[in-house]
Design a protein around this motif. Structure first.
Motif, PDB file in Angstrom:
ATOM      1  N   ASP A  31      -3.897   5.438   0.969  1.00 10.57           N
ATOM      2  CA  ASP A  31      -4.089   4.374  -0.006  1.00 10.57           C
ATOM      3  C   ASP A  31      -3.800   2.991   0.573  1.00 10.57           C
ATOM      4  OD1 ASP A  31      -4.625   6.379  -1.854  1.00 10.57           O
ATOM      5  OD2 ASP A  31      -2.549   6.476  -2.520  1.00 10.57           O
ATOM      6  N   GLY A  32      -2.959   2.917   1.602  1.00  9.41           N
ATOM      7  CA  GLY A  32      -2.555   1.616   2.097  1.00  9.41           C
ATOM      8  C   GLY A  32      -1.849   0.839   0.998  1.00  9.41           C
ATOM      9  N   ASP A  33      -2.112  -0.451   0.902  1.00 12.77           N
ATOM     10  CA  ASP A  33      -1.430  -1.269  -0.105  1.00 12.77           C
ATOM     11  C   ASP A  33      -2.221  -1.402  -1.400  1.00 12.77           C
ATOM     12  OD1 ASP A  33      -3.324  -2.680   1.278  1.00 12.77           O
ATOM     13  OD2 ASP A  33      -1.993  -4.279   1.933  1.00 12.77           O
ATOM     14  N   SER A  51       6.925  -5.056  -2.006  1.00 13.06           N
ATOM     15  CA  SER A  51       6.225  -3.959  -2.677  1.00 13.06           C
ATOM     16  C   SER A  51       4.980  -3.563  -1.906  1.00 13.06           C
ATOM     17  CB  SER A  51       5.860  -4.378  -4.097  1.00 13.06           C
ATOM     18  OG  SER A  51       5.050  -3.415  -4.715  1.00 13.06           O
ATOM     19  N   LEU A  52       4.174  -4.547  -1.504  1.00 14.06           N
ATOM     20  CA  LEU A  52       2.962  -4.254  -0.749  1.00 14.06           C
ATOM     21  C   LEU A  52       3.283  -3.574   0.577  1.00 14.06           C
ATOM     22  CD1 LEU A  52       0.940  -7.549  -1.344  1.00 14.06           C
ATOM     23  CD2 LEU A  52       0.611  -5.334  -2.459  1.00 14.06           C
ATOM     24  N   GLN A  82       1.625  -0.533   3.065  1.00  9.53           N
ATOM     25  CA  GLN A  82       1.199  -0.880   4.422  1.00  9.53           C
ATOM     26  C   GLN A  82       1.874  -0.001   5.471  1.00  9.53           C
ATOM     27  OE1 GLN A  82       2.333  -4.966   4.309  1.00  9.53           O
ATOM     28  NE2 GLN A  82       0.583  -5.604   3.069  1.00  9.53           N
ATOM     29  N   TYR A  83       3.053   0.474   5.140  1.00 13.00           N
ATOM     30  CA  TYR A  83       3.793   1.347   6.047  1.00 13.00           C
ATOM     31  C   TYR A  83       2.990   2.602   6.402  1.00 13.00           C
ATOM     32  CZ  TYR A  83       7.666   4.503   7.451  1.00 13.00           C
ATOM     33  OH  TYR A  83       8.484   5.396   8.108  1.00 13.00           O
ATOM     34  N   LYS A 118       0.100   1.715   9.010  1.00 12.64           N
ATOM     35  CA  LYS A 118       0.668   1.038  10.177  1.00 12.64           C
ATOM     36  C   LYS A 118       1.531   1.956  11.032  1.00 12.64           C
ATOM     37  CE  LYS A 118       2.268  -3.150   9.747  1.00 12.64           C
ATOM     38  NZ  LYS A 118       2.985  -4.332   9.190  1.00 12.64           N
ATOM     39  N   ARG A 119       2.230   2.913  10.407  1.00 14.30           N
ATOM     40  CA  ARG A 119       3.177   3.733  11.160  1.00 14.30           C
ATOM     41  C   ARG A 119       2.999   5.232  10.940  1.00 14.30           C
ATOM     42  NH1 ARG A 119       5.850   2.809  15.351  1.00 14.30           N
ATOM     43  NH2 ARG A 119       7.751   3.834  14.648  1.00 14.30           N
ATOM     44  N   CYS A 120       2.718   5.624   9.705  1.00 17.14           N
ATOM     45  CA  CYS A 120       2.850   7.039   9.355  1.00 17.14           C
ATOM     46  C   CYS A 120       1.624   7.876   9.686  1.00 17.14           C
ATOM     47  CB  CYS A 120       3.187   7.170   7.877  1.00 17.14           C
ATOM     48  SG  CYS A 120       4.730   6.344   7.425  1.00 17.14           S
TER      49      CYS A 120
END
Length: 285
Positions: A21-23, A42-43, A47-48, A51-53
């Motif tokens: 879903d992203g942000d 919150s956003l 984004q996590y 970007k990372r997971c």
């Protein structure tokens, strides 16, 4: 109850899915809050994920030689094209998840068509082809959504909850080749472990589930589906299952399930195509 057929005499089927879903989810939720567009923290929760997971998840899938299905909103694909390309290049399936993770329920037919076709154009430009699978964002679709998807070449959905086996979607009163692969809240990592403030999830802020208990629940669902020869569709989200602690849940599931020789682990398209080719319509039986 009829016994399901699976390839090579396998007893059950497993589909690992990830909603990237992203942000988008947080943008949608923040719109209902005063000055919601300013909730940068919150956003960042969403984004996590890309970007990372996602990379952490891809590493685990490669470790166990498992191909999965990643449902991606078109807006996420626009914002993180390199992530979507990396998923596709690793041999995983990309699926449709709306454009901005908007609910299809309540949208007009024209709005739904625009959302469907807009994201398809993005996928075709990015990965070279339109996608065949769909998962409705935020849990529901409008009555006409399956027909709109089927008319535009989609082969399957993994959106509904009403069975633990694939089935043919009824459109205009007739069974079709548009296959539904149901999933369940019980195997949704977001329902079990997502936690953030803006907007509040869960409402009331009274739940952070024990990871060991969640893993036990997920495993028990697999064991039950396997016992009865069914199809389980795990529904995960990178920012949830892909954290350093929770990735161990995925690791343990993959280790246990791939160790069994009588389980078919497949993408959504593979399961839908198999079901369509090996289970007749009721009128043909």
């Amino acid at each position: 109850m009829d016994t399901m057929k699976w390839p090579e005499g396998k007893r059950s089927a497993v589909m690992f899915t990830f909603d990237v879903d992203g942000d988008t989810t947080w943008e949608n939720g923040n719109r209902g809050l005063p000055n919601g567009e300013k909730y940068i923290k919150s956003l960042s929760v969403g984004q996590y994920g890309p970007k990372r997971c996602v990379e952490r998840i891809l590493d685990k899938l490669e470790q166990y030689a498992v191909r999965a299905t990643f449902f991606v909103p078109g807006l996420t694909a626009e914002r993180y094209p390199e992530v979507v390309m990396k998923i596709a290049e690793a041999g995983h399936e990309i699926g449709h998840h709306g454009y901005a993770h908007e609910r299809f329920a309540g949208q007009t037919i024209e709005q739904q068509i625009e959302i469907i076709e807009k994201s398809q154009r993005i996928f075709k430009e990015l990965i070279g082809h339109e996608v065949a699978g769909f998962r409705t964002p935020s849990g529901d679709w409008a009555e006409e959504t399956p027909k709109l998807l089927y008319e535009r070449g989609f082969r399957y959905s993994s959106s509904m909850r009403g069975d633990d086996r694939p089935y043919r979607t009824v459109i205009d009163g007739e069974e079709t080749d548009f296959i539904e692969i149901p999933t369940k809240w019980e195997v949704d990592d977001y329902v079990a472990m997502a936690y953030h403030m803006y907007p509040a999830e869960p409402a009331g802020q009274d739940r952070i589930s024990c990871y060991r208990t969640v893993e036990d629940n997920f495993m028990r669902e697999f064991l039950g589906h396997h016992k009865y020869g069914l199809c389980i569709s795990y529904m995960s989200h990178p920012q949830v299952i892909g954290s350093p602690g929770r990735i161990l849940i995925l690791d343990h599931l993959l280790a246990e399930i791939t160790a069994r020789q009588d389980v078919w682990i497949a993408t959504g398209s593979e399961i839908a195509d198999w079901y369509r080719g090996n289970h007749q319509k009721e009128e043909e039986k």
